[in-house]
Structure formats: structure tokens, C-alpha cells
Design a protein around this motif. Structure first.
Motif, PDB file in Angstrom:
ATOM      1  N   VAL A  89       0.859  -1.190   0.000  1.00 13.44           N
ATOM      2  CA  VAL A  89       0.000   0.000   0.000  1.00 13.44           C
ATOM      3  C   VAL A  89       0.889   1.231   0.000  1.00 13.44           C
ATOM      4  O   VAL A  89       1.719   1.409   0.897  1.00 13.44           O
ATOM      5  N   CYS A  90       0.709   2.073  -1.003  1.00 13.91           N
ATOM      6  CA  CYS A  90       1.550   3.272  -1.098  1.00 13.91           C
ATOM      7  C   CYS A  90       1.056   4.331  -0.111  1.00 13.91           C
ATOM      8  O   CYS A  90      -0.137   4.655  -0.073  1.00 13.91           O
ATOM      9  N   LEU A  91       1.999   4.841   0.663  1.00 19.20           N
ATOM     10  CA  LEU A  91       1.690   5.937   1.584  1.00 19.20           C
ATOM     11  C   LEU A  91       2.607   7.123   1.316  1.00 19.20           C
ATOM     12  O   LEU A  91       2.955   7.888   2.215  1.00 19.20           O
ATOM     13  N   GLY A  92       3.043   7.257   0.042  1.00 16.11           N
ATOM     14  CA  GLY A  92       3.760   8.465  -0.363  1.00 16.11           C
ATOM     15  C   GLY A  92       2.831   9.664  -0.247  1.00 16.11           C
ATOM     16  O   GLY A  92       1.633   9.515   0.035  1.00 16.11           O
ATOM     17  N   THR A  93       3.356  10.835  -0.488  1.00 17.13           N
ATOM     18  CA  THR A  93       2.596  12.063  -0.213  1.00 17.13           C
ATOM     19  C   THR A  93       1.245  12.085  -0.945  1.00 17.13           C
ATOM     20  O   THR A  93       0.196  12.323  -0.338  1.00 17.13           O
ATOM     21  N   ALA A  94       1.270  11.835  -2.249  1.00 19.63           N
ATOM     22  CA  ALA A  94       0.016  11.916  -3.026  1.00 19.63           C
ATOM     23  C   ALA A  94      -0.982  10.883  -2.530  1.00 19.63           C
ATOM     24  O   ALA A  94      -2.176  11.178  -2.334  1.00 19.63           O
ATOM     25  N   CYS A  95      -0.521   9.670  -2.318  1.00 17.87           N
ATOM     26  CA  CYS A  95      -1.439   8.609  -1.865  1.00 17.87           C
ATOM     27  C   CYS A  95      -1.929   8.893  -0.445  1.00 17.87           C
ATOM     28  O   CYS A  95      -3.096   8.646  -0.127  1.00 17.87           O
ATOM     29  N   HIS A  96      -1.030   9.408   0.386  1.00 19.33           N
ATOM     30  CA  HIS A  96      -1.416   9.775   1.744  1.00 19.33           C
ATOM     31  C   HIS A  96      -2.551  10.803   1.713  1.00 19.33           C
ATOM     32  O   HIS A  96      -3.560  10.673   2.405  1.00 19.33           O
ATOM     33  N   ALA A 130       6.718   3.549   0.220  1.00 16.06           N
ATOM     34  CA  ALA A 130       6.750   4.950  -0.202  1.00 16.06           C
ATOM     35  C   ALA A 130       6.386   4.997  -1.682  1.00 16.06           C
ATOM     36  O   ALA A 130       6.124   3.969  -2.294  1.00 16.06           O
ATOM     37  N   CYS A 131       6.374   6.180  -2.245  1.00 11.88           N
ATOM     38  CA  CYS A 131       5.903   6.413  -3.612  1.00 11.88           C
ATOM     39  C   CYS A 131       6.371   5.338  -4.598  1.00 11.88           C
ATOM     40  O   CYS A 131       7.556   5.031  -4.673  1.00 11.88           O
ATOM     41  N   VAL A 132       5.427   4.792  -5.345  1.00 16.61           N
ATOM     42  CA  VAL A 132       5.774   3.772  -6.346  1.00 16.61           C
ATOM     43  C   VAL A 132       5.786   4.361  -7.751  1.00 16.61           C
ATOM     44  O   VAL A 132       5.866   3.644  -8.741  1.00 16.61           O
ATOM     45  N   GLY A 133       5.703   5.684  -7.841  1.00 19.47           N
ATOM     46  CA  GLY A 133       5.953   6.343  -9.117  1.00 19.47           C
ATOM     47  C   GLY A 133       4.756   6.532 -10.029  1.00 19.47           C
ATOM     48  O   GLY A 133       4.927   6.825 -11.205  1.00 19.47           O
ATOM     49  N   CYS A 134       3.549   6.373  -9.508  1.00 17.01           N
ATOM     50  CA  CYS A 134       2.385   6.638 -10.373  1.00 17.01           C
ATOM     51  C   CYS A 134       1.357   7.444  -9.570  1.00 17.01           C
ATOM     52  O   CYS A 134       0.218   7.017  -9.380  1.00 17.01           O
ATOM     53  N   CYS A 135       1.797   8.616  -9.125  1.00 15.29           N
ATOM     54  CA  CYS A 135       1.002   9.437  -8.209  1.00 15.29           C
ATOM     55  C   CYS A 135      -0.331   9.882  -8.807  1.00 15.29           C
ATOM     56  O   CYS A 135      -1.284  10.148  -8.067  1.00 15.29           O
ATOM     57  N   THR A 136      -0.416   9.992 -10.134  1.00 12.02           N
ATOM     58  CA  THR A 136      -1.683  10.439 -10.739  1.00 12.02           C
ATOM     59  C   THR A 136      -2.778   9.390 -10.532  1.00 12.02           C
ATOM     60  O   THR A 136      -3.954   9.680 -10.745  1.00 12.02           O
ATOM     61  N   PRO A 139      -5.160   6.967  -4.668  1.00 15.45           N
ATOM     62  CA  PRO A 139      -4.240   6.147  -3.868  1.00 15.45           C
ATOM     63  C   PRO A 139      -3.982   4.796  -4.533  1.00 15.45           C
ATOM     64  O   PRO A 139      -4.902   4.172  -5.051  1.00 15.45           O
ATOM     65  N   VAL A 140      -2.744   4.362  -4.448  1.00 13.36           N
ATOM     66  CA  VAL A 140      -2.310   3.177  -5.180  1.00 13.36           C
ATOM     67  C   VAL A 140      -1.982   2.043  -4.212  1.00 13.36           C
ATOM     68  O   VAL A 140      -1.375   2.262  -3.166  1.00 13.36           O
ATOM     69  N   SER A 141      -2.384   0.830  -4.586  1.00 19.21           N
ATOM     70  CA  SER A 141      -1.859  -0.380  -3.956  1.00 19.21           C
ATOM     71  C   SER A 141      -1.212  -1.198  -5.064  1.00 19.21           C
ATOM     72  O   SER A 141      -1.658  -1.151  -6.214  1.00 19.21           O
TER      73      SER A 141
HETATM   74  S1  FES Z   1       2.674   8.765  -3.655  1.00 17.87           S
HETATM   75 FE1  FES Z   1       1.751   6.896  -4.163  1.00 17.87          FE
HETATM   76  S2  FES Z   1       2.387   6.573  -6.169  1.00 17.87           S
HETATM   77 FE2  FES Z   1       3.396   8.394  -5.646  1.00 17.87          FE
END
Ligand code: FES
Length: 177
Positions: A89-96, A130-136, A139-141
Motif C-alpha cells: 500500500v503506497c503511503l507516499g505524499t500523493a497517496c497519503h 513509499a511512492c511507487v511512481g504513479c502518483c496520478t 491512492p495506489v496499492s
Molecule cells: S505517492 Fe503513491 S504513487 Fe506516488
């Protein structure tokens, strides 16, 4: 990080101990080799169970508690076995910002495990990343190798239903039917 300690079955623990003993023959017991030893154990078993830590402790004469501290300190080491399916589960900034924690909570509730753990049947392991590179797509899993865009609790339910159906289809048909 989870506080739950994976319990191998007695047979699995015995097999793990044998495998670790065989591996350790290739090392000198010097303390400076501890990290390479643990890396080799993880490469062989997929994780570092308690019985492996005890074997390494006995071999190297390093107290088991120190080995536990090293294993828990470095993210590269897993204390739970990999599941048949991995969920990240991505918890990078955008997904957060867009509900990553809601997705994580949904996975945790449905699988009845915390991040960092593996289900008792070893079907799923769950981790936050952390960010998996597809912030657009947030939220990404990431489920196995597939990126799941806009992963909300309903999507989690749908994915798990798909896995359940696939598992049922693999079961042998009841001969008496
Ligand atoms: S923050 Fe989740 S893909 Fe970039």
C-alpha cells in the motif's frame, strides 16, 4: 512495523534450523559477518524466523537479543514469511493525501493482519511502501505485480473476492456431487 512474531510449525521450525545450520557452514562466526549471515538466511528462507535467529546466535555467540535488534532495525529483513500474494500500500505524499491510509485500513481489516505481517495461511503479506511512481493514480496499492489505481475499500473488497473465486476454482471438485 508489527509486534507479532511469526510462529513456525514444529516441522517447519526444524526444517528451517537444518537449512540455517547448513548455510552457516560457509561463514566464520565473527561478528562482522552477522549481516551477510542474516542476508543469506533470508535469501534461503524468504524471511528470518525466530528459530533462525537462535541458530545464528548459537553459531556466532552473539546474544539472541542483539540479533533480534539487528533484524528489526533494518528494513531489508523480514520477520514474517512472504505470502502467496503480496500487497503493498503506497503511503507516499500523493497517496497519503488521497486516502492511502483508508486503503491500508481496509486491507488490514479484511486480511485481519497489520502492515508487516502475513496471514496465517500464508496467502497474503501486507506492507506499506513509499511512492511507487504513479502518483496520478493515487491512492495506489500494488498487488503482486499489478498497480491498482484509486484503491479504496470497495476496490479492496473486489480484489479479495477475485482471489477467493480463483482459490475456489482451483479446489478439486467434490467427487460425491
Ligand atoms: S505517492 Fe503513491 S504513487 Fe506516488
Amino acid at each position: 512495523m508489527t509486534g507479532k512474531v511469526w510462529q513456525s510449525s514444529p516441522a517447519a521450525a526444524a526444517a528451517n534450523r537444518r537449512a540455517v545450520k547448513a548455510l552457516l557452514r560457509h561463514f566464520s562466526p565473527a561478528r562482522r559477518h552477522l549481516i551477510p549471515m542474516l542476508q543469506a538466511v533470508q535469501a534461503r528462507l524468504g524471511f528470518i524466523p525466530a528459530e533462525a535467529m537462535l541458530e545464528v546466535a548459537g553459531f556466532s555467540s552473539i546474544p539472541a537479543v542483539e540479533i533480534y535488534e539487528v533484524v528489526t532495525f533494518y528494513n531489508q529483513f523480514r520477520r514474517n514469511p512472504p505470502g502467496r500474494h503480496s500487497v503493498r500500500v503506497c503511503l507516499g505524499t500523493a497517496c497519503h493525501m488521497l486516502g492511502g491510509y483508508i486503503a491500508l485500513d481496509a486491507w488490514q481489516r479484511r486480511l485481519e493482519i497489520e502492515s508487516g505481517e502475513t496471514t496465517p495461511d500464508r496467502e497474503f503479506d501486507l506492507d506499506r511502501v513509499a511512492c511507487v511512481g504513479c502518483c496520478t493514480l493515487a491512492p495506489v496499492s500494488v498487488v503482486d505485480d499489478a498497480t491498482v489505481a484509486r484503491c479504496d475499500p470497495t476496490r479492496v473488497d473486489g480484489l479479495l473476492l477475485g482471489f477467493e473465486q480463483a482459490a475456489n476454482a482451483r479446489k478439486p471438485r467434490d467427487a460425491a456431487a
